[in-house]
Design a protein around this motif. Structure first.
Motif, mmCIF file in Angstrom:
data_model
loop_
_atom_site.group_PDB
_atom_site.id
_atom_site.type_symbol
_atom_site.label_atom_id
_atom_site.label_comp_id
_atom_site.label_asym_id
_atom_site.label_seq_id
_atom_site.Cartn_x
_atom_site.Cartn_y
_atom_site.Cartn_z
ATOM 1 N N CYS A 41 3.483 -13.674 -6.554
ATOM 2 C CA CYS A 41 3.115 -14.127 -7.901
ATOM 3 C C CYS A 41 3.816 -15.447 -8.228
ATOM 4 O O CYS A 41 3.186 -16.381 -8.740
ATOM 5 C CB CYS A 41 3.500 -13.088 -8.950
ATOM 6 S SG CYS A 41 2.435 -11.651 -8.958
ATOM 7 N N SER A 49 2.379 -18.407 -6.100
ATOM 8 C CA SER A 49 1.028 -18.791 -6.532
ATOM 9 C C SER A 49 1.062 -19.451 -7.900
ATOM 10 O O SER A 49 0.384 -20.456 -8.132
ATOM 11 C CB SER A 49 0.108 -17.568 -6.587
ATOM 12 O OG SER A 49 0.334 -16.703 -5.521
ATOM 13 N N THR A 50 1.836 -18.868 -8.836
ATOM 14 C CA THR A 50 1.900 -19.422 -10.188
ATOM 15 C C THR A 50 2.424 -20.857 -10.166
ATOM 16 O O THR A 50 1.858 -21.747 -10.806
ATOM 17 C CB THR A 50 2.830 -18.560 -11.071
ATOM 18 O OG1 THR A 50 2.398 -17.210 -10.999
ATOM 19 C CG2 THR A 50 2.789 -19.023 -12.509
ATOM 20 N N TRP A 89 -9.896 -8.354 -16.952
ATOM 21 C CA TRP A 89 -9.996 -8.574 -15.503
ATOM 22 C C TRP A 89 -10.565 -7.354 -14.799
ATOM 23 O O TRP A 89 -11.288 -7.473 -13.826
ATOM 24 C CB TRP A 89 -8.641 -8.978 -14.918
ATOM 25 C CG TRP A 89 -8.393 -10.433 -15.120
ATOM 26 C CD1 TRP A 89 -8.024 -11.027 -16.291
ATOM 27 C CD2 TRP A 89 -8.561 -11.491 -14.169
ATOM 28 N NE1 TRP A 89 -7.947 -12.386 -16.109
ATOM 29 C CE2 TRP A 89 -8.260 -12.697 -14.816
ATOM 30 C CE3 TRP A 89 -8.924 -11.520 -12.822
ATOM 31 C CZ2 TRP A 89 -8.319 -13.927 -14.172
ATOM 32 C CZ3 TRP A 89 -8.973 -12.741 -12.174
ATOM 33 C CH2 TRP A 89 -8.677 -13.934 -12.847
ATOM 34 N N TRP A 118 -12.168 -2.811 -6.221
ATOM 35 C CA TRP A 118 -10.957 -3.609 -5.985
ATOM 36 C C TRP A 118 -9.693 -2.785 -6.179
ATOM 37 O O TRP A 118 -8.657 -3.091 -5.605
ATOM 38 C CB TRP A 118 -10.921 -4.809 -6.932
ATOM 39 C CG TRP A 118 -11.952 -5.832 -6.588
ATOM 40 C CD1 TRP A 118 -13.284 -5.781 -6.910
ATOM 41 C CD2 TRP A 118 -11.759 -7.030 -5.845
ATOM 42 N NE1 TRP A 118 -13.924 -6.878 -6.407
ATOM 43 C CE2 TRP A 118 -13.003 -7.674 -5.754
ATOM 44 C CE3 TRP A 118 -10.653 -7.632 -5.252
ATOM 45 C CZ2 TRP A 118 -13.180 -8.875 -5.092
ATOM 46 C CZ3 TRP A 118 -10.824 -8.845 -4.593
ATOM 47 C CH2 TRP A 118 -12.077 -9.454 -4.514
ATOM 48 N N PHE A 131 -3.763 -7.507 -5.118
ATOM 49 C CA PHE A 131 -4.335 -8.852 -5.191
ATOM 50 C C PHE A 131 -4.985 -9.095 -6.555
ATOM 51 O O PHE A 131 -4.815 -10.154 -7.161
ATOM 52 C CB PHE A 131 -5.355 -9.043 -4.065
ATOM 53 C CG PHE A 131 -5.989 -10.399 -4.051
ATOM 54 C CD1 PHE A 131 -5.230 -11.520 -3.732
ATOM 55 C CD2 PHE A 131 -7.327 -10.563 -4.364
ATOM 56 C CE1 PHE A 131 -5.811 -12.792 -3.736
ATOM 57 C CE2 PHE A 131 -7.918 -11.824 -4.369
ATOM 58 C CZ PHE A 131 -7.152 -12.935 -4.056
ATOM 59 N N LEU A 132 -5.703 -8.079 -7.043
ATOM 60 C CA LEU A 132 -6.361 -8.213 -8.346
ATOM 61 C C LEU A 132 -5.322 -8.416 -9.456
ATOM 62 O O LEU A 132 -5.478 -9.281 -10.328
ATOM 63 C CB LEU A 132 -7.198 -6.961 -8.624
ATOM 64 C CG LEU A 132 -7.976 -6.917 -9.935
ATOM 65 C CD1 LEU A 132 -8.929 -8.086 -10.042
ATOM 66 C CD2 LEU A 132 -8.749 -5.607 -10.055
ATOM 67 N N LEU A 190 -3.979 -11.916 -9.309
ATOM 68 C CA LEU A 190 -4.877 -12.906 -9.921
ATOM 69 C C LEU A 190 -4.675 -12.934 -11.442
ATOM 70 O O LEU A 190 -4.584 -14.000 -12.051
ATOM 71 C CB LEU A 190 -6.341 -12.581 -9.607
ATOM 72 C CG LEU A 190 -6.813 -12.856 -8.183
ATOM 73 C CD1 LEU A 190 -8.285 -12.502 -8.040
ATOM 74 C CD2 LEU A 190 -6.589 -14.319 -7.821
ATOM 75 N N GLU A 191 -4.587 -11.758 -12.054
ATOM 76 C CA GLU A 191 -4.427 -11.700 -13.507
ATOM 77 C C GLU A 191 -3.083 -12.294 -13.921
ATOM 78 O O GLU A 191 -2.995 -13.057 -14.884
ATOM 79 C CB GLU A 191 -4.542 -10.249 -13.995
ATOM 80 C CG GLU A 191 -4.909 -10.123 -15.467
ATOM 81 C CD GLU A 191 -3.731 -10.312 -16.405
ATOM 82 O OE1 GLU A 191 -3.956 -10.639 -17.579
ATOM 83 O OE2 GLU A 191 -2.568 -10.131 -15.976
ATOM 84 N N VAL A 207 -1.244 -14.522 -12.309
ATOM 85 C CA VAL A 207 -1.264 -15.976 -12.146
ATOM 86 C C VAL A 207 -2.054 -16.614 -13.281
ATOM 87 O O VAL A 207 -1.636 -17.613 -13.870
ATOM 88 C CB VAL A 207 -1.867 -16.370 -10.778
ATOM 89 C CG1 VAL A 207 -2.079 -17.871 -10.693
ATOM 90 C CG2 VAL A 207 -0.964 -15.906 -9.655
ATOM 91 N N TRP A 208 -3.192 -16.003 -13.625
ATOM 92 C CA TRP A 208 -4.051 -16.528 -14.689
ATOM 93 C C TRP A 208 -3.285 -16.650 -16.011
ATOM 94 O O TRP A 208 -3.388 -17.660 -16.701
ATOM 95 C CB TRP A 208 -5.272 -15.617 -14.864
ATOM 96 C CG TRP A 208 -6.182 -16.009 -15.979
ATOM 97 C CD1 TRP A 208 -7.018 -17.094 -16.026
ATOM 98 C CD2 TRP A 208 -6.396 -15.302 -17.213
ATOM 99 N NE1 TRP A 208 -7.711 -17.108 -17.207
ATOM 100 C CE2 TRP A 208 -7.346 -16.017 -17.953
ATOM 101 C CE3 TRP A 208 -5.859 -14.126 -17.756
ATOM 102 C CZ2 TRP A 208 -7.781 -15.604 -19.219
ATOM 103 C CZ3 TRP A 208 -6.291 -13.719 -19.005
ATOM 104 C CH2 TRP A 208 -7.243 -14.449 -19.721
#
Lengths: 280, 315
Positions: free
Chosen positions: B103, B106-107, B148, B170, B179-180, B183-184, B186-187
């Motif tokens: 996390c 990626s962030t 999400w 997922w 992974f899902l 993504l949330e 990082v978003w």
């Protein structure tokens, strides 16, 4: 502001195109949330989801507001978040002033303690806080949500405000005293307005932490549900096996809009605030 | 008595005279008055609970003891040896560290790349990206999690349709569920990095960047050799904040994987501690997990302090 005129034209256009595409991707979940809140039930449960709706309806919102005490939950969330913001801003302002404008023993020790306090995993404190709130008779009251959040947002707020208080020139303080101002007059009528942009930036963080709180609401409000907050209201519609997506998305929209409005209102100050805090 | 009074009056006159020319710095206790509310709150609601956390972790403390049926018995390090002897704990600890690291990386990558992008574009695309990012930032963790889930829903979500994945779930597999959630996370957390780094780049004089560009440096080279070193203090702050936030992710895991995933495959330390304490009433084991988290984050803090000191930052 940087002038980027020297960046060659095709590159700039490519950069602008990708910025727009990324903006759309980033905003998409929010768009989908609002869209789903307005879709009729049959359309949300369609296995061919469409990115628009031809029959917008307020049904989901009616279900959300028709839910027992939803308005009450909303108000509770607002009371918790606003109290945390105001109280922690005032306490942090005083503390940040003390550690930047005075020299005294243990000043550095205190600063390090504030820094270390930011790292404390507050979720891990749920257990002792549960017993503490029980002993104070605060379980099932908004106090159980307000008190811990004030404590948790303080260290970061003090650390961040420090830069703003430091930026106010010492000469200004001396001039104020020369003009016969008392210390408290200087504090509230001169220093406070000057660091206000910094207070706005820090309040964004304390507002979010209180407004988002899910763990404490779940753990400390157990029997008197009239003292619950929005995340709990949202969970009424979210049953993992069979979620009422319309209800969840309508409740999510209602929960997100106030924060969004708050963010847009303070946008400029937030950006300059972060710049000011980190430059220091 | 009289003499004493005169001395006091004289002292008062002197004090007033000096007060007019310089701030009343003589009173030692003034900073402590300003600090008092903060210290009371932090002592009562942060320091004391930490002490209690450590205490509970050393006792046998379950539902019986909480309701007062039996006195709490001292266990010493018993809870810790039970915890460290449990294979699941080590699995959760490893998952927490790997997930948080993914996390954070990626962030930071997304946040920094978009901050640089923001400086390359004119006002309109910049405003669009800024507003979208503020929107993601403003979204509460719980609403972000549910949205999400809907986006990636096997039946009703648009993502599977666009990617042609049919009814792929997922949240079923361990890695795809993590992974899902990633993504949330990082978003909703890249905006903080983006806005902060962008504010930092803006404070760098543009001549520096123009000079680098005129010398024919590539974008990557400019970032690596000019921007990154100048932004170091900011990068340290956002990295540390990201580590703290991502190591403590609770709501997203709890909501998106239904309390820790199928058979606990998506548990992280926070959710694990919560489940132990509040779902199975093993408050002492939950507290021991909390202590472990506290120790890990304190270690991160010490590294941070050393970095600050290394930069010659004055506290």
């Amino acid at each position: 502001m940087n002038s980027w005129g020297f960046v060659r034209r095709p590159w700039r256009l490519a950069a602008e195109a990708s910025a727009l595409v990324i903006a759309v991707v980033v905003a998409f979940p929010l768009y989908w949330m609002v869209l789903s809140a307005f879709k009729p039930a049959g359309e949300i449960e369609s296995t061919e989801p469409r990115p628009w709706t031809l029959a917008p309806t307020l049904d989901s919102f009616r279900r959300v507001f028709g839910q027992q005490e939803f308005g009450r939950y909303f108000l509770n969330s607002l009371v918790v978040a606003c109290t945390v913001v105001v109280v922690s801003a005032l306490i942090a302002f005083l503390a940040a002033t003390a550690v930047t404008r005075f020299r005294f023993r243990f000043r550095t020790t205190l600063l390090i303690m504030f820094l270390v306090a930011q790292m404390v995993p507050v979720e891990a404190l749920t257990i002792p806080l549960f017993f503490q709130m029980r002993d104070f008779g605060q379980l099932n009251t908004l106090g159980a949500l307000i008190l811990p959040h004030i404590a948790f947002s303080l260290p970061f707020a003090i650390w961040m405000l420090r830069g703003f208080v430091k930026a106010v020139p010492e000469a200004l303080e001396e001039a104020a005293y020369l003009d016969g101002a008392s210390r408290s007059r200087f504090l509230w009528q001169i220093l406070f307005p000057l660091v206000f942009p910094g207070l706005v930036a820090t309040s964004v963080f304390s507002f979010i932490s209180a407004w988002n709180d899910f763990l404490f609401a779940k753990s400390f409000i157990i029997s008197d549900t009239s003292q619950s907050t929005l995340p709990m209201a949202l969970l009424v519609f979210y049953k993992p096996e069979d979620p009422d997506w319309g209800g969840v998305m309508a409740a999510s929209t209602v929960m997100t809009v106030p924060v969004l409005v708050f963010f847009v209102l303070v946008q400029r100050r937030l950006v300059s605030g972060l710049g000011g805090a980190v430059k220091d | 008595m009289a003499a004493h009074g005169t001395v006091e009056k004289a002292a008062g006159r002197v004090a007033r005279a000096t007060a007019a020319t310089r701030p009343p710095r003589t009173r030692e206790w003034t900073p402590w008055i300003y600090l008092a509310p903060a210290l009371v709150v932090l002592g009562g609601l942060l320091l004391y609970p930490i002490y209690q956390l450590g205490l509970i972790s050393l006792f046998e403390y379950t539902q019986v003891q909480v309701s007062g049926g039996e006195p709490a018995t001292f266990q010493g390090v018993g809870n810790y040896s039970e915890l460290f002897g449990d294979r699941e704990f080590w699995r959760v600890l490893l998952a927490t560290v790997v997930f948080a690291a993914a996390c954070v990386v990626s962030t930071l990558a997304v946040g920094c790349a978009l901050a640089v992008l923001l400086t390359r574009v004119r006002a309109l695309p910049r405003l669009a990206l800024m507003l979208a990012a503020l929107g993601a930032w403003a979204t509460p963790a719980i609403t972000g999690s549910t949205v999400w889930l809907l986006l990636f829903d096997p039946d009703f979500g648009p993502v599977n349709r666009v990617l042609g994945l049919g009814d792929h779930s997922w949240t079923y597999g361990r890695h795809s569920a993590f992974f899902l959630v990633l993504l949330e996370v990082v978003w909703c957390s890249f905006p903080f990095v983006m806005v902060t780094v962008y504010a930092g780049i803006r404070s760098i004089p543009s001549e520096v960047l123009e000079a680098a560009s005129l010398d024919g440096a590539s974008q990557w080279r400019i970032w690596r050799s000019v921007l990154a070193p100048m932004l170091r203090p900011i990068l340290v702050v956002v990295t540390i904040q990201s580590i703290i936030w991502d190591f403590k992710v609770f709501t997203q895991i709890y909501v998106m994987t239904g309390g820790g995933g199928i058979a606990g495959q998506n548990l992280v330390l926070n959710v694990y501690a919560y489940q132990k304490a509040f779902a199975s009433s093993q408050y002492s084991l939950g507290s021991a997990i909390g202590v472990v988290m506290l120790v890990i984050l304190l270690a991160v803090t010490l590294v941070y302090l050393r970095l600050l000191r290394g930069q010659g930052e004055e506290l």
